[in-house]
Every structure is written in structure tokens, then in C-alpha cells.
Design an enzyme around this catalytic site. Structure first.
Site, PDB file in Angstrom:
ATOM      1  N   LYS A  75      18.727  26.466  56.002  1.00 55.04           N
ATOM      2  CA  LYS A  75      17.468  26.999  56.949  1.00 55.04           C
ATOM      3  C   LYS A  75      16.590  25.639  57.371  1.00 55.04           C
ATOM      4  CE  LYS A  75      16.835  31.786  56.455  1.00 55.04           C
ATOM      5  NZ  LYS A  75      15.728  32.745  56.184  1.00 55.04           N
ATOM      6  N   ASP A 111      12.749  35.955  61.569  1.00 51.12           N
ATOM      7  CA  ASP A 111      12.182  36.666  60.583  1.00 51.12           C
ATOM      8  C   ASP A 111      10.743  37.275  61.092  1.00 51.12           C
ATOM      9  OD1 ASP A 111      14.331  36.624  58.977  1.00 51.12           O
ATOM     10  OD2 ASP A 111      13.662  35.144  57.782  1.00 51.12           O
ATOM     11  N   ASN A 160       1.887  33.678  42.971  1.00 47.30           N
ATOM     12  CA  ASN A 160       3.146  33.291  42.901  1.00 47.30           C
ATOM     13  C   ASN A 160       3.182  32.763  41.453  1.00 47.30           C
ATOM     14  OD1 ASN A 160       5.610  32.493  44.007  1.00 47.30           O
ATOM     15  ND2 ASN A 160       4.936  30.377  43.600  1.00 47.30           N
ATOM     16  N   ARG A 161       4.620  32.936  41.036  1.00 44.02           N
ATOM     17  CA  ARG A 161       4.710  32.304  39.394  1.00 44.02           C
ATOM     18  C   ARG A 161       4.400  31.027  39.413  1.00 44.02           C
ATOM     19  NH1 ARG A 161      11.236  32.958  38.318  1.00 44.02           N
ATOM     20  NH2 ARG A 161      10.898  31.479  40.133  1.00 44.02           N
ATOM     21  N   THR A 162       4.805  30.020  40.297  1.00 50.77           N
ATOM     22  CA  THR A 162       4.923  28.528  40.396  1.00 50.77           C
ATOM     23  C   THR A 162       3.336  28.584  41.123  1.00 50.77           C
ATOM     24  OG1 THR A 162       6.967  28.136  40.288  1.00 50.77           O
ATOM     25  CG2 THR A 162       5.540  26.184  40.456  1.00 50.77           C
TER      26      THR A 162
HETATM   27  P1  ATR Z   1      12.882  33.141  50.152  1.00 51.32           P
HETATM   28  O1  ATR Z   1      13.012  32.054  51.114  1.00 51.32           O
HETATM   29  O2  ATR Z   1      14.042  34.223  50.410  1.00 51.32           O
HETATM   30  O3  ATR Z   1      11.575  33.491  50.265  1.00 51.32           O
HETATM   31  P2  ATR Z   1      12.812  31.454  47.765  1.00 51.32           P
HETATM   32  O4  ATR Z   1      12.220  30.370  48.491  1.00 51.32           O
HETATM   33  O5  ATR Z   1      13.576  31.331  46.716  1.00 51.32           O
HETATM   34  O6  ATR Z   1      12.968  32.722  48.690  1.00 51.32           O
HETATM   35  O7  ATR Z   1      11.180  32.120  47.335  1.00 51.32           O
HETATM   36  C1  ATR Z   1      11.319  33.146  46.486  1.00 51.32           C
HETATM   37  C2  ATR Z   1      10.002  33.222  45.763  1.00 51.32           C
HETATM   38  O8  ATR Z   1      10.051  34.287  44.935  1.00 51.32           O
HETATM   39  C3  ATR Z   1       9.298  32.105  45.317  1.00 51.32           C
HETATM   40  O9  ATR Z   1       8.090  31.782  45.330  1.00 51.32           O
HETATM   41  C4  ATR Z   1       9.480  32.341  43.777  1.00 51.32           C
HETATM   42  O10 ATR Z   1       8.527  31.831  42.814  1.00 51.32           O
HETATM   43  P3  ATR Z   1       8.517  30.366  42.442  1.00 51.32           P
HETATM   44  O11 ATR Z   1       7.896  29.496  43.660  1.00 51.32           O
HETATM   45  O12 ATR Z   1       7.675  30.350  40.914  1.00 51.32           O
HETATM   46  O13 ATR Z   1       9.826  29.683  42.144  1.00 51.32           O
HETATM   47  C5  ATR Z   1       9.484  34.017  43.475  1.00 51.32           C
HETATM   48  N1  ATR Z   1      10.463  34.323  42.404  1.00 51.32           N
HETATM   49  C6  ATR Z   1      11.834  34.537  42.361  1.00 51.32           C
HETATM   50  N2  ATR Z   1      11.910  35.091  41.385  1.00 51.32           N
HETATM   51  C7  ATR Z   1      10.958  35.368  40.527  1.00 51.32           C
HETATM   52  C8  ATR Z   1      10.662  36.022  39.300  1.00 51.32           C
HETATM   53  N3  ATR Z   1      11.563  36.408  38.497  1.00 51.32           N
HETATM   54  N4  ATR Z   1       9.221  35.985  38.775  1.00 51.32           N
HETATM   55  C9  ATR Z   1       8.420  35.837  39.711  1.00 51.32           C
HETATM   56  N5  ATR Z   1       8.586  35.242  40.937  1.00 51.32           N
HETATM   57  C10 ATR Z   1       9.783  35.085  41.284  1.00 51.32           C
END
Ligand code: ATR
Length: 293
Positions: A75, A111, A160-162
């Protein structure tokens, strides 16, 4: 135009490129739409590993493929191969749709249309109010762009987790779109319940709760939700995620990811064919398909 003779030298080919090319609803959605609209088009998936993107694009141009969707991991990388990139795709930094006009490739991010059409019925409720967003990936970027551009919320809260990823998104949108009322939190801020209760709109852009992990949710605390709130989950498999079930049990209005999926597809369809996708029929067909799977 049905039967074995329907594909011929005039058939327009549309593709989706990604790796791995996961099970996607896009071929179903577009092929049914071509059939309903009686258009001589076909939509096909192509598995394109990361280091073969350039060759794949050259091949697609050489074969006269009219357009394609792009999914992970291409992407962002695709942008280097495009002549034109739309404003939203350039700000979001990701393209999900390419149109091939006689070798001139133009990229879009539809999107944004998916998010816009899904939230439009709630516009008056959202404007001037607080919004909380779970996640800081590509989905979150499309959501934040659309909210800032079209819905003018009072404040956007990224959870966000991170934390660092949420923080960079905050900085990015403050600079690129001059929207400074953004705050970022770690996934479980001590006051999560209060932050959520105080939000008019809550959006999940993470994959938490997606099939097969249907018992997971970014929050499991029912008190996070209140009556009058709108809760939108980008996930469409399952349609009613645990998050939406919890929110609904507290009287919130819930929205699943199906409308967004269909409306992003509808915009891509329009860019490729110049025609409107039969959105309501596709919505029903996909709902039936997901429900009976
Ligand atoms: P997309 O492009 O579809 O949004 P992505 O770039 O992989 O997918 O983003 C997914 C988001 O979901 C990320 O912010 C991820 O958190 P991190 O930034 O910490 O990686 C979050 N995410 C995915 N799995 C998760 C989980 N089990 N718990 C919490 N957050 C999660």
C-alpha cells in the site's frame, strides 16, 4: 452476459495485488457488481511478493489491466510507481486503488470514502465532539484524515498498544492537516473508562476481535459505553464483534465494518468503470455470505 462466452478480447481486467493474498471479499463484491450492471469486466486476485512489485506493475501495464486494488504489504511502496497520487492518498501515505489510463497510473485511497459514507448519517452528532480511536495503523490514518477533513470533531484521542506509534500519528496530523487537538494514549490508560465514556464516537481500527479471536475486545468493561454514543468497528468478520456487543448492551448505537468495506469498493468501482456500484444489493449479498459462512 452470462456463460462461458462472456469473457473475450474486450473484457476489462481488474486485479487485487498483495502478499499473502488473503481471503478477500473484493473479488466477490466487484464480480457481482459487474454482473448486475452487465459490464464486461472481471476482478481477479494476484499474489505478488514484496520484491516483485515493480515487475508486477510493468506486467499489468503491458497487459492493459485497467486497474487494481492494493493490499498489504504494497500500500505504501506502490506510490513510487504512480504518475498521479490523489490528495487523500498522499496525506495518508497509502494507496488502495490504482487506475491505469493507457499506461498512466493514478493512485487513490478509497478507504476514506468508506469511512465518510459510514459516518455521514451521524455527522451532526460527531461535529464538535470528542472521538476516541483504537489503533494507529493504516486504518487509523484513513479514519483520522476523514474526521479532520469532513467531521470537525472537537478532539481526537488515539489509544494504541505501542504508544510511540500513536504519538507519531498525532504529530503527523498536527503538521500535515494543522489539527492540533489530538492526544495519544497507551492501550490501557488508567482512566480508559472515563476517556471512553466522555467520547461521542469510539472507533476500533485494530484487528482485535477479528475472526477467529472473536472473544477479544480492546475493552471488556461495559461501563466504557453510554447511551447516545456511536461505536464503529472497522472489522466485518464477525459483523457483531465483542466490542459492539458490549457497547450495544449499554445502549450505544453500533456500526459494523461492512458499510465501510462496501463503500470503499463502490468508490474504486466508480473510478474503474465510471458507473455506480449497486451498493444496497452488494451490502445484502455480503451480509448473507458472511452470516452463512
Ligand atoms: P491496518 O493498516 O489495517 O490499520 P496495521 O497497520 O497492522 O493495520 O495496524 C493495526 C493496529 O492495530 C496497530 O496500531 C496495532 O498496534 P501497534 O501499533 O501496537 O502494533 C493494533 N493492534 C493489532 N493487534 C493488536 C492487539 N492484539 N492489541 C492491541 N493493538 C493491536
Amino acid at each position: 452476459m452470462t456463460g462461458y462466452n462472456k469473457f473475450n478480447q474486450d473484457t476489462n481486467i481488474i486485479g487485487i495485488i498483495g502478499h499473502p493474498i488473503k481471503h478477500s471479499y473484493s473479488p466477490l463484491m466487484h464480480n457481482i457488481s459487474f454482473e448486475i450492471k452487465n459490464l464486461n469486466y472481471i476482478y481477479l486476485p494476484f499474489d505478488v511478493p514484496i520484491n516483485t512489485l515493480k515487475a508486477a506493475i510493468k506486467g499489468m501495464v503491458a497487459l492493459g489491466i485497467k486497474g487494481f486494488n492494493i493490499t498489504l504489504p504494497h500500500k505504501e511502496n506502490i506510490i513510487a510507481y504512480l504518475r498521479n497520487v490523489s490528495e487523500e492518498a498522499s496525506i495518508i501515505g497509502a494507496v488502495n486503488t490504482v487506475v491505469n489510463d493507457n499506461g498512466i497510473l493514478s493512485g487513490y485511497n478509497t478507504d476514506v470514502n468508506g469511512v465518510y459514507e459510514t459516518l455521514l448519517p451521524y455527522k451532526d452528532e460527531i461535529t464538535g465532539q470528542k472521538v476516541s480511536i483504537f489503533g494507529a495503523g493504516g486504518g487509523a490514518r484513513s479514519v483520522i484524515y476523514t474526521l479532520i477533513r469532513n467531521f470537525k470533531p472537537e478532539k481526537i484521542q488515539i489509544i494504541n498498544r505501542t504508544e510511540q506509534k500513536g504519538e507519531s500519528l498525532r504529530e503527523y496530523f498536527s503538521t500535515r492537516m494543522h489539527f492540533t487537538d489530538i492526544k495519544s494514549y497507551e492501550l490501557i490508560p488508567p482512566d480508559l473508562v472515563d476517556v471512553l465514556r466522555d467520547s461521542k464516537l469510539i472507533i476500533n481500527t485494530t484487528s482485535v476481535g477479528m475472526y477467529p479471536n472473536v472473544d477479544d475486545s480492546v475493552t471488556s468493561i461495559p461501563q466504557s459505553f453510554v447511551k447516545g454514543q456511536v461505536v464503529f468497528d472497522l472489522i466485518y468478520n464477525p459483523l457483531k464483534t465483542r466490542l459492539l456487543q458490549l457497547a450495544e448492551s449499554q445502549g450505544a448505537t453500533v456500526i459494523d465494518g461492512l458499510r465501510m468495506l462496501v463503500h470503499q469498493g463502490a468508490k474504486s468501482f466508480e473510478l474503474w468503470t465510471g458507473e455506480e456500484m449497486p451498493v444496497e444489493k452488494i451490502n445484502k449479498a455480503l451480509k448473507l455470505y458472511i452470516d452463512t459462512k
